[in-house]
Design a protein around this motif. Structure first.
Motif, PDB file in Angstrom:
ATOM      1  N   ASP A   1      -5.851  -3.988  -7.470  1.00 17.43           N
ATOM      2  CA  ASP A   1      -6.575  -2.742  -7.184  1.00 17.43           C
ATOM      3  C   ASP A   1      -7.559  -2.393  -8.293  1.00 17.43           C
TER       4      ASP A   1
ATOM      5  N   THR B   1      -7.876   9.174  -4.395  1.00 14.46           N
ATOM      6  CA  THR B   1      -6.822   8.194  -4.131  1.00 14.46           C
ATOM      7  C   THR B   1      -5.699   8.810  -3.297  1.00 14.46           C
TER       8      THR B   1
ATOM      9  N   ASN C   1      -1.520  -6.663  -9.808  1.00 15.80           N
ATOM     10  CA  ASN C   1      -2.278  -5.517  -9.326  1.00 15.80           C
ATOM     11  C   ASN C   1      -3.746  -5.899  -9.265  1.00 15.80           C
TER      12      ASN C   1
ATOM     13  N   LYS D   1       3.731   1.182  -4.055  1.00 16.15           N
ATOM     14  CA  LYS D   1       3.201   0.347  -5.134  1.00 16.15           C
ATOM     15  C   LYS D   1       4.039   0.383  -6.410  1.00 16.15           C
TER      16      LYS D   1
ATOM     17  N   GLY E   1     -13.895   2.849   0.980  1.00 16.11           N
ATOM     18  CA  GLY E   1     -12.653   2.148   0.700  1.00 16.11           C
ATOM     19  C   GLY E   1     -12.629   0.724   1.210  1.00 16.11           C
TER      20      GLY E   1
ATOM     21  N   MET F   1     -10.701   5.961  -1.434  1.00 15.14           N
ATOM     22  CA  MET F   1      -9.847   4.810  -1.163  1.00 15.14           C
ATOM     23  C   MET F   1      -9.443   4.762   0.314  1.00 15.14           C
TER      24      MET F   1
ATOM     25  N   PHE G   1     -11.420  -2.187  -7.679  1.00 14.03           N
ATOM     26  CA  PHE G   1     -12.142  -0.918  -7.812  1.00 14.03           C
ATOM     27  C   PHE G   1     -13.408  -1.096  -8.637  1.00 14.03           C
TER      28      PHE G   1
ATOM     29  N   THR H   1       0.846  -1.191   0.000  1.00  9.99           N
ATOM     30  CA  THR H   1       0.000   0.000   0.000  1.00  9.99           C
ATOM     31  C   THR H   1       0.884   1.245   0.000  1.00  9.99           C
TER      32      THR H   1
ATOM     33  N   GLN I   1     -10.092  -6.311  -3.557  1.00  7.30           N
ATOM     34  CA  GLN I   1      -8.708  -6.541  -3.975  1.00  7.30           C
ATOM     35  C   GLN I   1      -8.031  -7.577  -3.089  1.00  7.30           C
TER      36      GLN I   1
ATOM     37  N   SER J   1      -2.273   3.934  -6.454  1.00  3.74           N
ATOM     38  CA  SER J   1      -3.719   3.684  -6.502  1.00  3.74           C
ATOM     39  C   SER J   1      -4.367   4.456  -7.641  1.00  3.74           C
TER      40      SER J   1
ATOM     41  N   ASN K   1       0.232  -4.111  -6.196  1.00  2.17           N
ATOM     42  CA  ASN K   1      -0.218  -4.138  -4.803  1.00  2.17           C
ATOM     43  C   ASN K   1      -0.154  -5.549  -4.213  1.00  2.17           C
TER      44      ASN K   1
END
Length: 264
Positions: free
Chosen positions: A103, A176, A101, A66, A230, A207, A107, A62, A237, A128, A87
């Motif tokens: 994320d 983000t 990834n 990243k 978030g 997020m 999302f 995080t 994720q 992010s 991530n």
């Protein structure tokens, strides 16, 4: 003991250990454990490369690591390379490190509306933000605007992902940045958006997550906007990461309950 963790700076706020350990228990993986790994940027690469001999199977990554996570990996998914950030790191038996990834799909899974033919405003230009920009492009967003406190960083990212630089009214607004992460009294007024613009017909995604919701989400919700916490993205994720590490279907219900219980 097979170990997993989340690397960040700061990372004490993370609910990933509670979420993942609940999932591991649900799956009967009693010899697995997930933990916090607070790592300042200057120690990140060296420390991560030393985790495999300590029994680690993988780690989540995080803020603010990243992009650095992708750079240190020996191999990566096409998604991670296209985003330019990772991530999820997996430590292979041959000693190599694999980057992914989750994320971006996380999302889109948490977003409560289609992004197709919609306008979007993304705030921030870190790892992010890269994932969100990629996800919105993949989902067919009509127009994407990007803002960051460091204009040069925003400009480079906007050019890379075909976004417009600057702030505009949008159907989907995504924060983000780390605004609101460290200080519960820190307001979204540090961001270039007006509360009155976050009303009915708008979807606001943050997020950052906090007990009781962030000020940004609470204000938007009071104005009639749809909001995405978030925590929902964290669960989506996280489930994808866990499936990569364990080869098992993630118990997303148990994961969601673990993080929402603590939020009440």
């Amino acid at each position: 003991m097979i170990r997993l963790g989340v690397c960040g700076w700061p990372v004490a706020h993370s609910r990933s250990p509670r979420m993942h350990n609940a999932a591991l228990a649900q799956l009967g993986l009693d010899d697995w454990h997930y933990q916090l790994l607070p790592l300042p940027p200057h120690l990140f690469t060296e420390t991560v490369k030393a985790l495999k001999p300590l029994g680690f199977r993988g780690v989540n990554v995080t803020i603010p690591h990243k992009e650095q996570a992708l750079a240190l990996a020996d191999e990566a998914t096409e998604t991670a390379r296209a985003i330019g950030a990772a991530n999820t790191l997996t430590f292979n038996d041959d000693g190599t490190i694999h980057a992914d990834n989750t994320d971006a799909p996380g999302f889109l899974a948490a977003l409560n509306r289609s992004a197709y033919d919609k306008t979007a405003l993304v705030l921030g230009a870190g790892g992010s933000a890269r994932a969100v920009l990629y996800a919105l492009k993949q989902a067919g967003a009509k127009e994407i605007h990007l803002w960051n406190r460091t204009p040069a960083r925003a400009q480079a990212l906007a050019e890379e992902f075909g976004a417009s630089l600057g702030v505009a009214t949008a159907d989907i607004v995504v924060n983000t940045t780390s605004v609101g992460l460290r200080d519960p009294e820190e307001t979204f007024k540090a961001l270039p958006i007006v509360a009155d613009e976050l009303g009915a017909g708008c979807t606001v995604v943050d997020m950052v997550y906090r007990n009781g919701g962030t000020l940004l989400l609470n204000t938007a919700k009071a104005n009639g906007a749809d909001v995405v916490d978030g925590l929902e993205i964290l669960v989506a994720q996280g489930a994808a990461s866990l499936e990569r590490w364990t080869g098992r279907t993630a118990p997303d219900k148990a994961m969601r309950e673990a993080v929402t219980d603590i939020a009440r």
